[in-house]
Structure formats: C-alpha cells, structure tokens
Write a protein that holds these residues in place. Sequence first.
Motif, PDB file in Angstrom:
ATOM      1  N   LEU A   1      11.271  12.843  -2.678  1.00  0.00           N
ATOM      2  CA  LEU A   1      10.235  12.190  -3.358  1.00  0.00           C
ATOM      3  C   LEU A   1      10.585  10.879  -4.100  1.00  0.00           C
ATOM      4  CD1 LEU A   1       7.042  11.399  -3.719  1.00  0.00           C
ATOM      5  CD2 LEU A   1       6.805  13.250  -5.434  1.00  0.00           C
ATOM      6  N   TRP A   2      11.424  11.213  -5.178  1.00  0.00           N
ATOM      7  CA  TRP A   2      12.057  10.243  -5.808  1.00  0.00           C
ATOM      8  C   TRP A   2      12.889   9.070  -5.172  1.00  0.00           C
ATOM      9  CZ3 TRP A   2      11.002   8.497 -10.720  1.00  0.00           C
ATOM     10  CH2 TRP A   2      11.876   8.048 -11.376  1.00  0.00           C
ATOM     11  N   TRP A   3      13.708   9.684  -4.126  1.00  0.00           N
ATOM     12  CA  TRP A   3      14.271   8.853  -3.246  1.00  0.00           C
ATOM     13  C   TRP A   3      13.242   7.696  -2.607  1.00  0.00           C
ATOM     14  CZ3 TRP A   3      16.100   6.041   0.816  1.00  0.00           C
ATOM     15  CH2 TRP A   3      17.373   6.076   1.165  1.00  0.00           C
ATOM     16  N   ASN A   4      12.295   8.217  -2.084  1.00  0.00           N
ATOM     17  CA  ASN A   4      11.034   7.554  -1.264  1.00  0.00           C
ATOM     18  C   ASN A   4      10.388   6.548  -2.323  1.00  0.00           C
ATOM     19  OD1 ASN A   4       9.569   6.674   0.709  1.00  0.00           O
ATOM     20  ND2 ASN A   4       8.686   8.690   1.219  1.00  0.00           N
ATOM     21  N   PHE A   5      10.172   6.976  -3.397  1.00  0.00           N
ATOM     22  CA  PHE A   5       9.435   6.081  -4.620  1.00  0.00           C
ATOM     23  C   PHE A   5      10.294   4.913  -4.828  1.00  0.00           C
ATOM     24  CE2 PHE A   5       9.657   5.256  -9.195  1.00  0.00           C
ATOM     25  CZ  PHE A   5       8.330   4.337  -9.136  1.00  0.00           C
ATOM     26  N   LEU A   6      11.743   5.370  -5.161  1.00  0.00           N
ATOM     27  CA  LEU A   6      12.439   3.946  -5.413  1.00  0.00           C
ATOM     28  C   LEU A   6      12.495   3.115  -3.986  1.00  0.00           C
ATOM     29  CD1 LEU A   6      15.552   5.708  -7.208  1.00  0.00           C
ATOM     30  CD2 LEU A   6      13.700   4.385  -8.315  1.00  0.00           C
ATOM     31  N   LEU A   7      12.518   3.608  -3.130  1.00  0.00           N
ATOM     32  CA  LEU A   7      12.692   2.872  -1.800  1.00  0.00           C
ATOM     33  C   LEU A   7      11.360   1.893  -1.481  1.00  0.00           C
ATOM     34  CD1 LEU A   7      13.856   1.770   1.005  1.00  0.00           C
ATOM     35  CD2 LEU A   7      13.191   4.027   1.847  1.00  0.00           C
ATOM     36  N   SER A   8      10.186   2.419  -1.971  1.00  0.00           N
ATOM     37  CA  SER A   8       8.893   1.833  -1.873  1.00  0.00           C
ATOM     38  C   SER A   8       9.034   0.763  -2.866  1.00  0.00           C
ATOM     39  CB  SER A   8       7.765   2.732  -1.923  1.00  0.00           C
ATOM     40  OG  SER A   8       7.769   3.517  -3.117  1.00  0.00           O
ATOM     41  N   LEU A   9       9.424   1.038  -3.867  1.00  0.00           N
ATOM     42  CA  LEU A   9       9.553  -0.188  -5.137  1.00  0.00           C
ATOM     43  C   LEU A   9      10.347  -1.164  -4.632  1.00  0.00           C
ATOM     44  CD1 LEU A   9       8.287  -0.388  -7.849  1.00  0.00           C
ATOM     45  CD2 LEU A   9      10.436   0.703  -8.631  1.00  0.00           C
ATOM     46  N   PHE A  10      11.677  -0.681  -4.197  1.00  0.00           N
ATOM     47  CA  PHE A  10      12.548  -1.842  -3.997  1.00  0.00           C
ATOM     48  C   PHE A  10      11.959  -2.828  -2.654  1.00  0.00           C
ATOM     49  CE2 PHE A  10      15.985   0.942  -5.779  1.00  0.00           C
ATOM     50  CZ  PHE A  10      16.267   0.217  -6.850  1.00  0.00           C
ATOM     51  N   SER A  11      11.270  -1.975  -1.752  1.00  0.00           N
ATOM     52  CA  SER A  11      10.906  -2.574  -0.599  1.00  0.00           C
ATOM     53  C   SER A  11       9.878  -3.762  -1.044  1.00  0.00           C
ATOM     54  CB  SER A  11      10.183  -1.674   0.427  1.00  0.00           C
ATOM     55  OG  SER A  11      11.240  -0.803   0.843  1.00  0.00           O
ATOM     56  N   ALA A  12       8.891  -3.314  -1.859  1.00  0.00           N
ATOM     57  CA  ALA A  12       7.926  -4.241  -2.376  1.00  0.00           C
ATOM     58  C   ALA A  12       8.692  -5.642  -3.083  1.00  0.00           C
ATOM     59  CB  ALA A  12       6.991  -3.770  -3.307  1.00  0.00           C
ATOM     60  N   ILE A  13       9.612  -5.003  -4.036  1.00  0.00           N
ATOM     61  CA  ILE A  13      10.355  -6.015  -4.925  1.00  0.00           C
ATOM     62  C   ILE A  13      10.939  -7.241  -3.812  1.00  0.00           C
ATOM     63  CG2 ILE A  13      12.298  -6.525  -6.483  1.00  0.00           C
ATOM     64  CD1 ILE A  13      11.118  -4.099  -7.817  1.00  0.00           C
ATOM     65  N   ALA A  14      11.904  -6.575  -3.042  1.00  0.00           N
ATOM     66  CA  ALA A  14      12.491  -7.439  -1.989  1.00  0.00           C
ATOM     67  C   ALA A  14      11.790  -8.443  -1.185  1.00  0.00           C
ATOM     68  CB  ALA A  14      13.425  -6.559  -1.149  1.00  0.00           C
ATOM     69  N   LEU A  15      10.623  -7.698  -0.522  1.00  0.00           N
ATOM     70  CA  LEU A  15       9.769  -8.709   0.183  1.00  0.00           C
ATOM     71  C   LEU A  15       9.164  -9.553  -0.615  1.00  0.00           C
ATOM     72  CD1 LEU A  15       7.873  -6.155   2.394  1.00  0.00           C
ATOM     73  CD2 LEU A  15       9.883  -7.608   2.866  1.00  0.00           C
ATOM     74  N   SER A  16       8.510  -9.387  -2.054  1.00  0.00           N
ATOM     75  CA  SER A  16       8.341 -10.337  -2.841  1.00  0.00           C
ATOM     76  C   SER A  16       9.153 -11.732  -3.106  1.00  0.00           C
ATOM     77  CB  SER A  16       7.644  -9.721  -3.962  1.00  0.00           C
ATOM     78  OG  SER A  16       7.018 -10.659  -4.824  1.00  0.00           O
TER      79      SER A  16
ATOM     80  N   ALA B   1       0.880  -1.160  -0.003  1.00  0.00           N
ATOM     81  CA  ALA B   1       0.086   0.106  -0.061  1.00  0.00           C
ATOM     82  C   ALA B   1       0.848   1.183   0.167  1.00  0.00           C
ATOM     83  CB  ALA B   1      -0.912   0.069   1.309  1.00  0.00           C
ATOM     84  N   ASN B   2       1.816   1.068   0.823  1.00  0.00           N
ATOM     85  CA  ASN B   2       3.115   2.373   0.942  1.00  0.00           C
ATOM     86  C   ASN B   2       3.477   2.532  -0.593  1.00  0.00           C
ATOM     87  OD1 ASN B   2       4.521   4.257   2.460  1.00  0.00           O
ATOM     88  ND2 ASN B   2       6.238   3.225   1.776  1.00  0.00           N
ATOM     89  N   ALA B   3       3.818   1.635  -1.235  1.00  0.00           N
ATOM     90  CA  ALA B   3       4.427   1.757  -2.454  1.00  0.00           C
ATOM     91  C   ALA B   3       3.409   2.146  -3.398  1.00  0.00           C
ATOM     92  CB  ALA B   3       4.966   0.375  -2.972  1.00  0.00           C
ATOM     93  N   ILE B   4       2.083   2.073  -3.292  1.00  0.00           N
ATOM     94  CA  ILE B   4       1.091   2.370  -4.392  1.00  0.00           C
ATOM     95  C   ILE B   4       0.961   3.798  -4.024  1.00  0.00           C
ATOM     96  CG2 ILE B   4      -1.427   2.425  -4.760  1.00  0.00           C
ATOM     97  CD1 ILE B   4      -1.128  -0.568  -4.151  1.00  0.00           C
TER      98      ILE B   4
ATOM     99  N   ILE C   1       9.862  -3.546   9.340  1.00  0.00           N
ATOM    100  CA  ILE C   1      10.263  -2.558  10.322  1.00  0.00           C
ATOM    101  C   ILE C   1      11.279  -1.470   9.727  1.00  0.00           C
ATOM    102  CG2 ILE C   1      11.225  -2.047  12.578  1.00  0.00           C
ATOM    103  CD1 ILE C   1       9.901  -4.649  13.484  1.00  0.00           C
ATOM    104  N   VAL C   2      12.368  -2.107   9.202  1.00  0.00           N
ATOM    105  CA  VAL C   2      13.606  -1.082   8.786  1.00  0.00           C
ATOM    106  C   VAL C   2      13.077  -0.374   7.494  1.00  0.00           C
ATOM    107  CG1 VAL C   2      15.954  -1.116   7.783  1.00  0.00           C
ATOM    108  CG2 VAL C   2      15.288  -2.493   9.875  1.00  0.00           C
ATOM    109  N   LEU C   3      12.592  -1.226   6.441  1.00  0.00           N
ATOM    110  CA  LEU C   3      12.364  -0.365   5.233  1.00  0.00           C
ATOM    111  C   LEU C   3      11.203   0.600   5.443  1.00  0.00           C
ATOM    112  CD1 LEU C   3      12.465  -3.452   2.899  1.00  0.00           C
ATOM    113  CD2 LEU C   3      14.275  -1.412   3.116  1.00  0.00           C
TER     114      LEU C   3
END
Length: 467
Positions: free
Chosen positions: A96-111, A44-47, A126-128
Amino acid sequence: MAFLGSLSYVLSVGSSLIGITFAILYFFKKESSYALLAIRSVYANAIFISIATLSLIVLLLSADFSVVYVANHVNHALPYFYRFTSVWAGQAGSLLWWNFLLSLFSAIALSDISKREAKLIPGMIIVLLLTSLFFTVLGSFTSDSDPFVQFVGKQGNKLFLLSQNDGRGLNPLLQHWAMIIHPPILYLGYVSFAVPFAIAMSVLMLKNIHIKWIPLVRRWTLFSWGFLGFGILLGGKWAYEELGWGGYWAWDPVENAALMPWLTGTAFLHSVIVQERRNMLKVWNMTLVTISFLMCIFGTFLTRSGVVSSVHAFASSNLGPFFTGFMALMAIFSLVLILSRYKELKSDKPIESFLSREAGFLFNNVILLIALLTVIWGTMYPVFTEAVYGEKTSVTAIWFNKWMSPLGLAILFLTGLGPLLSWRRTSANTLWRNLRFPLLAFLIISIGVFLYAKISLKENHFLASLS
C-alpha cells in the motif's frame, strides 16, 4: 476505517481503469477532453490511495486489533512512532505504501511535465496507472496483500467482528532509528523510477524521439538514484548494528535487490550525457531505463515472493506469479516499442575512437551491466539449483567479493580516466601526458602498501611464534 480503506482501494481500481481507457482513446481520437479526463483520473487515484493509506495509519495508531494487519504488527506497549512505521513493516502495508508513493509521484510528475511537454502526458498516464492498478489489484483481491482484512466470527447464520486483546507487536529488529527512515527513503528511490520509465515509453508511443525528454527523464532519474543510494547506506547502518554481521554489507538477496536498479540507474545517468552531447546511444538509453524499472519491480518481487531466504524478506506468499506476469507484460510492452522505433533510435554517428569520452562512458556501462548480471546470478543461484537439482545451494559473500571487486576497481579506474578523455577522439600523446603522473603515484602507493603488508605479516608471524 477498515471499510473506508477497502472502499478506497476498490474506487482506485475504477479510477485507474477509467484513466487508462481515456488515455488510450486519446491516441486514436486526439480529443483533448479525453486527455483531461485521463489526468483527472490520475488525481482521483492519488486521492483514493491516500485515503486508504491514511485509514491504515489511523488503524495502527489506534491499535484496532479487529484488523489482522494491526494485530500482527502492533501492541499496546509499542510507541506511537513505531506504530506509524508499521505501515511498511508488513507485506500488505508495504505494498500500500508503494502504491501511495506511486500515485503521489504520478500526480506530481503530470502536473510538472504538462507545463513542459504536454504531449508526453497520455502515454505516461497509461504506464503509471497500469503500474498503480497492478498494486491496487494485489491489495484488493489477494488475501496476503490486503491490509484491511478483519477477524470475523460466525454464530449460526450471523457474522460478527472479533477483536484481539493485544497484538504481536513490531519485530524487535525493526525497532531501530534507521528503520524509521530507511524503508521510506528506499521506497522513494524504487517507486520514482516508474516516472523515467513512463516518460521514455511515452516518447516511443508518440513516435517522436526528437521531443525534449532527456532533461525531464534525467532529473527524475537523479531523484530516484539519489534516494535509492541513500536508502542503501541507511540499510547498511541498520544491518551493522542490528544483525551482527560484522560489516555493513553481506550480499544478502534483499540488499542485492536494492543494488540492481542502482547499478542500471548509474549506467543510464552516464550514457544519457552521450545522447545529449553527441545524439548517440539512444537505443541503449531506452533499454537502460526499461531495465532500471524492471529491476525495481524485480526487487519488490524478491522481498515478497519468498523465493529467496533473507532476514529482510517478508514471509512466503502467493504473489510470485503476479509479479512475474507483470514484469513479463512490461518487458514485452517496452521491447515491442523499442523494436518498432529502432530505425528512428539508431544513431548514424558511430564511435570514432576507443580513446574518446563516449567510448569511456560505454565501457563504464558495460562493466555496470556485467556487475548487474553477476549480482542477479549470485542472488538467484539457490533458486536455479533447486529447480534443476531439487536442492538449494547458495553462494557466499566470498563469491560475490571475488567477482565484484575487480569490476569495482575497473569502474574506479574509468571514473578517474573519463574526465581526461575528449569527445570524439583523444590522441595517445595527450592521454599519456595526462596519465603519467597519476600512474606514477599509483605505482608508488601500490608498492608501499604491498611492502607494508609483507612487513606486517612477518611481524604477526614473529609475535605468534613468541606466544
């Protein structure tokens, strides 16, 4: 679109807090439903962050000059691809771009990691999400970092939006092909370092250092390290063509900020081999992963706080205390975890000989960390002198070259020596047999270069005297 972007930012704060809460609850209750809710919060955060980023892109492409960020970085004459790159041209957009990439990497890494080592997921969340929350709060509640602030006028008791006829446009120095791809690639390296850090901290939170985490963290570190190195090269190309420095590298503070995590990432990628092969240097590796992540945050802090002067840095802002507090929080968090697991991490296999491959890796790491400290000292020296003496005294590229050149040569020497060393122990006779011909070639080439330099110098003096 500005309202949609702001709303998405606020919803991102909520999703991050919910995800962190359920991930923490999972550690106490061990209920799978809590872990599932935490994972959904990451998606949801990534969206929400993606919607905010898309909103800013639309505002820039449509040249909506009622938005302050758009008016400051776009004008009608600016081509559309430069309007798009304006997303990371300013402080608010780049965060915002930093956060966008972080949310994207977080979703990919968890998946990906949920299919390999699902136990790591709650700690990683927790960390991400804590990192994402930090950047979201900056963008939502600090005026310097909100890309959706609009011009507002007041007539009587009524507020209304104002719109400019045209904007300032993009800084001409940033209108270069390398700057179209250099910042995103550099950000890919910076931001993705959060994933190896999250994996390592999750291992410590689980109290299970024997979990198979090394292949996961090494793959993500290679990804981060590779993009960071490529981004540094592209930045050097831009600096050479646009800044007129007469070279690709001038030891500028923001250049140094990108180099710092690259140095520690290089050290980690070497020493983690020792842990995998010999089950050694576990405390060292956890420390290197932590330092690499902190150096990424520190580099982001340097470009946005205004504490150092650089052609790359954004204008001075009030973000310095926020970044300092976040770095302190993460440093304390990781230090407590490492110390609490020190007995489990401590290796019972000492280095048997200085003439061994593991010793060579360790020496290489020490030199890389000395290089890191040297770069930090030279970069922050103006800040230290201003704090102590009340005036800024900067160091030049000559100082950096004086201290970094010997370190670079030492690293090159170990790069050649390392493959000749064996694990555990290498006999002196074996090492001499492997080194004698390379050393002979080195001496012959060195003498040849020295004589050539002496002859060229004499010829130049002779030609100068004739003229």
